[in-house]
Design a protein around this motif. Sequence first.
Motif, short mmCIF file in Angstrom:
data_model
loop_
_atom_site.label_atom_id
_atom_site.label_comp_id
_atom_site.label_asym_id
_atom_site.label_seq_id
_atom_site.Cartn_x
_atom_site.Cartn_y
_atom_site.Cartn_z
N SER A 159 0.85 -1.20 0.00
CA SER A 159 0.00 0.00 0.00
C SER A 159 0.88 1.25 0.00
CB SER A 159 -0.92 0.02 1.22
OG SER A 159 -0.18 0.13 2.42
N PHE A 160 0.33 2.32 -0.50
CA PHE A 160 1.00 3.62 -0.44
C PHE A 160 -0.04 4.71 -0.60
CE2 PHE A 160 1.01 2.43 -4.91
CZ PHE A 160 0.71 3.61 -5.59
N SER A 161 0.35 5.92 -0.21
CA SER A 161 -0.54 7.07 -0.31
C SER A 161 0.02 8.11 -1.26
CB SER A 161 -0.74 7.71 1.07
OG SER A 161 -1.41 6.82 1.94
N VAL A 162 -0.87 8.80 -1.93
CA VAL A 162 -0.54 9.97 -2.74
C VAL A 162 -1.25 11.13 -2.06
CG1 VAL A 162 -0.63 11.02 -5.03
CG2 VAL A 162 -0.45 8.52 -4.81
N PRO A 163 -0.57 11.84 -1.16
CA PRO A 163 -1.27 12.81 -0.31
C PRO A 163 -1.76 14.07 -1.00
CG PRO A 163 1.09 12.84 0.13
CD PRO A 163 0.85 11.70 -0.81
N ASN A 164 -1.04 14.55 -1.99
CA ASN A 164 -1.47 15.79 -2.65
C ASN A 164 -0.78 15.91 -3.99
OD1 ASN A 164 -2.66 18.26 -3.16
ND2 ASN A 164 -1.15 19.42 -1.98
N PHE A 165 -1.28 15.18 -4.96
CA PHE A 165 -0.69 15.22 -6.30
C PHE A 165 -1.21 16.46 -7.03
CE2 PHE A 165 -0.61 14.24 -10.83
CZ PHE A 165 0.71 13.84 -10.98
N THR A 166 -0.29 17.21 -7.61
CA THR A 166 -0.64 18.46 -8.28
C THR A 166 -0.05 18.48 -9.68
OG1 THR A 166 -0.59 19.63 -6.16
CG2 THR A 166 -0.53 20.98 -8.14
N PHE A 167 -0.87 18.90 -10.64
CA PHE A 167 -0.38 19.05 -12.02
C PHE A 167 -1.12 20.20 -12.70
CE2 PHE A 167 -0.54 18.34 -16.57
CZ PHE A 167 0.79 18.19 -16.85
N PRO A 168 -0.33 21.12 -13.31
CA PRO A 168 1.13 21.19 -13.27
C PRO A 168 1.62 21.61 -11.89
CG PRO A 168 0.25 23.04 -14.51
CD PRO A 168 -0.91 22.17 -14.18
N SER A 169 2.83 21.19 -11.53
CA SER A 169 3.34 21.50 -10.19
C SER A 169 3.66 22.97 -10.05
CB SER A 169 4.58 20.66 -9.90
OG SER A 169 5.58 20.86 -10.88
N ASN A 170 3.96 23.63 -11.16
CA ASN A 170 4.22 25.07 -11.14
C ASN A 170 3.27 25.75 -12.12
OD1 ASN A 170 6.68 25.07 -9.43
ND2 ASN A 170 7.51 23.88 -11.11
N GLY A 171 2.61 26.81 -11.64
CA GLY A 171 1.70 27.54 -12.51
C GLY A 171 0.44 26.76 -12.79
N GLY A 172 -0.11 26.96 -13.99
CA GLY A 172 -1.34 26.31 -14.39
C GLY A 172 -1.59 26.56 -15.86
N GLN A 173 -2.77 26.21 -16.33
CA GLN A 173 -3.13 26.43 -17.73
C GLN A 173 -4.41 27.26 -17.77
OE1 GLN A 173 -3.77 22.88 -20.11
NE2 GLN A 173 -3.15 23.96 -21.97
N HIS A 174 -4.38 28.31 -18.58
CA HIS A 174 -5.51 29.22 -18.64
C HIS A 174 -6.73 28.52 -19.25
CE1 HIS A 174 -7.88 32.87 -19.41
NE2 HIS A 174 -7.13 33.41 -18.46
N VAL A 175 -7.90 28.88 -18.76
CA VAL A 175 -9.13 28.21 -19.21
C VAL A 175 -9.43 28.43 -20.68
CG1 VAL A 175 -10.17 28.19 -16.91
CG2 VAL A 175 -10.54 30.17 -18.42
N THR A 176 -8.86 29.48 -21.28
CA THR A 176 -9.08 29.72 -22.70
C THR A 176 -8.25 28.80 -23.59
OG1 THR A 176 -7.40 31.46 -22.73
CG2 THR A 176 -9.69 32.14 -22.31
N ASP A 177 -7.28 28.08 -22.98
CA ASP A 177 -6.38 27.24 -23.77
C ASP A 177 -6.83 25.79 -23.88
OD1 ASP A 177 -4.72 29.41 -24.15
OD2 ASP A 177 -3.52 28.96 -22.36
N THR A 178 -7.86 25.40 -23.12
CA THR A 178 -8.31 24.01 -23.15
C THR A 178 -9.73 23.94 -22.60
OG1 THR A 178 -7.70 21.74 -22.51
CG2 THR A 178 -7.39 23.47 -20.85
#
Length: 216
Positions: A159-178
Motif C-alpha cells: 500500500s502507499f498514499s498519494v497525499p497531494n498530487f498536483t499538475f502542473p506543479s508550477n503555474g497552471g493552464q488558462h481556461v481559454t487554452d483548453t
Amino acid sequence: MRLPRRSFLSLLVPLALSQSGCVGLTAQLLYVIKGDPQIPAEFEGLEGKRVAVVCVANTSSYDPNSASTQLAHAVSGLLRKKVKKINVLRPDQINNWIDNNNWNQVDFREVGKGVNAEMVVGIDLEGFVLHEDATLYKGRASATVRVFDITRRGEKVYSFSVPNFTFPSNGGQHVTDTTDRQFQARFVVELANHIARHFYAYDVKEDFGRDATLLQ
C-alpha cells in the motif's frame, strides 16, 4: 571550477527532495553516483498475475467520463504495457460485475473474487479538482492505493498514499487554452503514471520536465 563530490551531493539533495520525495531523492542520488537512470519497481508482485484495477471516489458513477473510471483505464493500460507477463482485466469486465452485483464500494477483495482476479489494485480517489480558480486549470488529487492478494485470502500485500498530487506543479493552464474534458484527461494520465510506476522500473529522466509538455 569542479565541485568536490560531497559539495555536489549537498546541492543535489534539496533539488531531489523538491522534485519527488524520498523515492525520487534516492533514485536521483543513485543516478549521479552510479549513472543508473532506472528506478526499480517498489512492488513486483503483479508480474505474471491476473490483475483487476478498481478505482472508487465519492462521486463515482462508472460512466466513461468520470475521473475514477478514466483513472482505472489509464492505470490498467500502463500496467498492461509495462509489467512483465501480467494479465490485466479489462475495465468493462470489472464495471459489468460491479453493476450486476450492487457492490458497496467498500471491499476491493469482493470485486477481485467476483472477477476471478489473483491480485487487486484498489485505488481510493479523493479531493479530485481541476481548477485553481475561475481562470486557471491546476489539477489536485489525493489517493490511497492498496494491493490485495486474492490467492492468499485477500491479504493486503502492499500500500502507499498519494497525499497531494498536483499538475502542473508550477503555474497552471488558462481556461481559454483548453476545456474541462481535455484537461481532466491530461491530469488523469499524469496521476496514473505517478501511481502505476510503483509497479515497474522507469527512467529517472521522466521525473523532469513533465510540466513543460503541457504546453506542447
